[in-house]
Scaffold this active site. Structure first.
Site, short mmCIF file in Angstrom:
data_model
loop_
_atom_site.label_atom_id
_atom_site.label_comp_id
_atom_site.label_asym_id
_atom_site.label_seq_id
_atom_site.Cartn_x
_atom_site.Cartn_y
_atom_site.Cartn_z
N TYR A 193 0.84 -1.23 -0.03
CA TYR A 193 0.03 0.06 -0.29
C TYR A 193 0.88 1.28 -0.04
O TYR A 193 2.09 1.06 0.25
CB TYR A 193 -1.02 0.08 1.12
CG TYR A 193 -0.21 0.21 2.55
CD1 TYR A 193 0.47 -0.61 3.12
CD2 TYR A 193 -0.81 1.40 3.35
CE1 TYR A 193 1.01 -0.26 4.49
CE2 TYR A 193 -0.15 1.73 4.43
CZ TYR A 193 0.59 0.98 4.98
OH TYR A 193 1.31 1.32 6.33
N ARG B 59 8.04 4.41 -4.73
CA ARG B 59 7.99 3.57 -3.56
C ARG B 59 6.93 2.37 -3.80
O ARG B 59 7.34 1.19 -3.37
CB ARG B 59 7.95 4.27 -2.12
CG ARG B 59 8.02 3.24 -1.21
CD ARG B 59 7.99 3.88 0.31
NE ARG B 59 6.69 4.40 0.59
CZ ARG B 59 6.30 5.31 1.60
NH1 ARG B 59 7.48 5.57 2.62
NH2 ARG B 59 5.23 5.76 1.91
N ARG C 23 -9.30 -20.41 -5.18
CA ARG C 23 -8.92 -21.47 -3.95
C ARG C 23 -7.94 -20.64 -2.86
O ARG C 23 -7.03 -20.05 -3.52
CB ARG C 23 -8.33 -22.62 -4.44
CG ARG C 23 -9.21 -23.80 -4.80
CD ARG C 23 -8.26 -24.99 -5.34
NE ARG C 23 -7.27 -25.49 -4.17
CZ ARG C 23 -7.92 -26.33 -3.40
NH1 ARG C 23 -9.18 -26.53 -3.10
NH2 ARG C 23 -7.20 -26.75 -2.36
N LYS D 123 6.31 -1.68 1.94
CA LYS D 123 5.35 -1.19 2.62
C LYS D 123 3.90 -2.02 2.45
O LYS D 123 3.14 -2.00 1.76
CB LYS D 123 4.87 0.38 1.89
CG LYS D 123 4.02 1.11 2.96
CD LYS D 123 4.03 2.54 2.54
CE LYS D 123 3.13 3.35 3.44
NZ LYS D 123 3.36 3.25 4.75
N GLU E 66 12.57 2.27 13.78
CA GLU E 66 11.52 3.53 13.29
C GLU E 66 10.31 3.32 14.25
O GLU E 66 10.58 2.58 15.43
CB GLU E 66 11.14 3.38 11.96
CG GLU E 66 10.57 1.79 11.84
CD GLU E 66 10.10 1.86 10.23
OE1 GLU E 66 10.01 2.63 9.69
OE2 GLU E 66 9.98 0.55 9.84
N LEU F 109 11.22 1.32 6.77
CA LEU F 109 10.50 2.01 5.46
C LEU F 109 11.42 3.02 5.14
O LEU F 109 11.56 3.86 6.10
CB LEU F 109 9.03 2.31 5.91
CG LEU F 109 8.24 2.78 4.72
CD1 LEU F 109 7.79 1.39 3.73
CD2 LEU F 109 6.92 3.36 5.02
N1 PDD Z 1 3.00 5.16 7.70
N2 PDD Z 1 7.56 3.74 8.89
C1 PDD Z 1 6.41 3.06 9.06
C2 PDD Z 1 6.45 1.59 9.79
C3 PDD Z 1 5.10 3.68 8.70
O1 PDD Z 1 4.09 2.95 8.50
C4 PDD Z 1 5.10 5.11 8.07
C5 PDD Z 1 4.18 5.72 7.60
C6 PDD Z 1 6.45 5.67 7.96
C7 PDD Z 1 6.62 6.98 7.36
O2 PDD Z 1 6.52 6.92 6.14
P1 PDD Z 1 6.06 8.18 5.07
O3 PDD Z 1 6.76 9.36 5.74
O4 PDD Z 1 6.74 7.84 3.90
O5 PDD Z 1 4.71 8.22 5.54
C8 PDD Z 1 7.49 4.99 8.46
C9 PDD Z 1 1.61 5.16 6.98
C10 PDD Z 1 1.42 7.06 7.14
C11 PDD Z 1 0.48 4.51 7.38
O6 PDD Z 1 0.61 3.46 7.48
O7 PDD Z 1 -0.39 5.12 7.57
#
Ligand code: PDD
Length: 281
Positions: free
Chosen positions: A32, A51, A99, A148, A180, A204
């Site tokens: 996603y 990404r 299936r 992601k 993170e 990520l």
């Molecule tokens: N999540 N690390 C993780 C595990 C994340 O789920 C996210 C963002 C980030 C930050 O990435 P970015 O700056 O590209 O949004 C880092 C999104 C917002 C979510 O799952 O809703």
């Protein structure tokens, strides 16, 4: 925020339904993206689409739309949902074969492609004035956090753990080093140096992280992309979280102890202003 996209057509979000045999539902076999939109304009759209392409490659799923198709879809979704401030969610699963079978090659049909929008509530003034609390937890996720994936059970449970401890985020640690947040990237400030963990499979590659780093370098802030031992995090002068929906948040309490003086710090104030200017450019 009522118009969604499902496999080639736009429809009311409440009517957008995916079959029980969809592999996203059965296995979390899906990736996603979350794209923030300011006043009808998608921020860093090309970076998000790039990404998404690498997440799809990471799970061996052929890109069903390609960069131009994603750009057109996101632009259309934003317009159909009123061109305001929002977040666009794109979810792509390996489809719904007849299936249940773990093996990805059993999915020979088309991917499932979903797009929808949610309001992006303005960041509460109190959070910006006081900062938020975070807790440190073991990183219980898998080894490919650079993909992601919608398989977010560990992240969900960690977010629940943080909430149960009156914290806004769980900051995760693997082998004694910060990776993170459960849904954010982490920055620490030590003296005048801004530090964030390097890009590797354990985190990520956050789009906001990349933008903050670029803005900091342009503003001649000393930046280090290097591992942060957990003891160094506890001793940091400032800690921030970044994400597309939370922008840049100051953490002022870590495991119940104030971070620095317990107030959002001067470098955060500066970087937030730079990021605000960038998102509204
Ligand atoms: N999540 N690390 C993780 C595990 C994340 O789920 C996210 C963002 C980030 C930050 O990435 P970015 O700056 O590209 O949004 C880092 C999104 C917002 C979510 O799952 O809703």
């Amino acid at each position: 925020m009522d118009t969604a996209y499902l496999n080639g057509r736009f429809l009311p979000l409440q009517e957008a339904q995916v079959p029980v045999l969809d592999r996203g539902f059965l296995f979390g076999d899906a990736v996603y993206e979350v794209i923030p939109v300011y006043d009808g304009r998608a921020y860093a759209l090309a970076d998000h689409i790039q990404r998404l392409g690498s997440s799809l490659r990471g799970i061996g799923l052929t890109d069903p739309l390609g960069p131009d198709g994603w750009t057109a879809l996101v632009t259309d979704l934003i317009a159909r949902n009123g061109n305001g401030d929002m977040a666009v969610y794109l979810q792509i699963t390996r489809g719904a074969p007849p299936r249940r079978d773990h093996r990805p090659a059993s999915a020979t049909g088309p991917a499932t492609v979903v797009g929808f929008c949610q309001t992006r509530p303005p960041v509460a003034a109190s959070l910006l004035e006081q900062g938020v609390a975070a807790v440190v937890r073991d990183d219980t996720r898998w080894a490919h956090c650079d993909i992601k994936s919608t398989a977010l059970l560990a992240n969900v449970l960690l977010a629940g753990d943080a909430q149960a401890n009156d914290a806004n985020e769980a900051i995760l640690v693997r082998d004694g080093r910060v990776t993170e947040g459960a849904s954010s990237n982490v920055f620490a400030v030590s003296g005048s140096t801004l530090i964030t963990p390097p890009l590797e499979a354990a985190i990520l590659p956050g789009i906001t992280r990349a933008r903050v780093l670029a803005l900091a370098r342009r503003a001649a802030v000393t930046v280090a992309e290097r591992p942060i031992p957990v003891a160094e995090l506890h001793a940091a002068d400032e800690i921030w979280l970044t994400s597309s929906t939370r922008e840049i948040f100051p953490v002022t309490r870590l495991d119940g102890t104030p971070v620095g003086p317990g107030r959002p710090g001067p470098l955060w104030t500066r970087m937030r202003a730079l990021l605000q200017a960038d998102t509204h450019d």
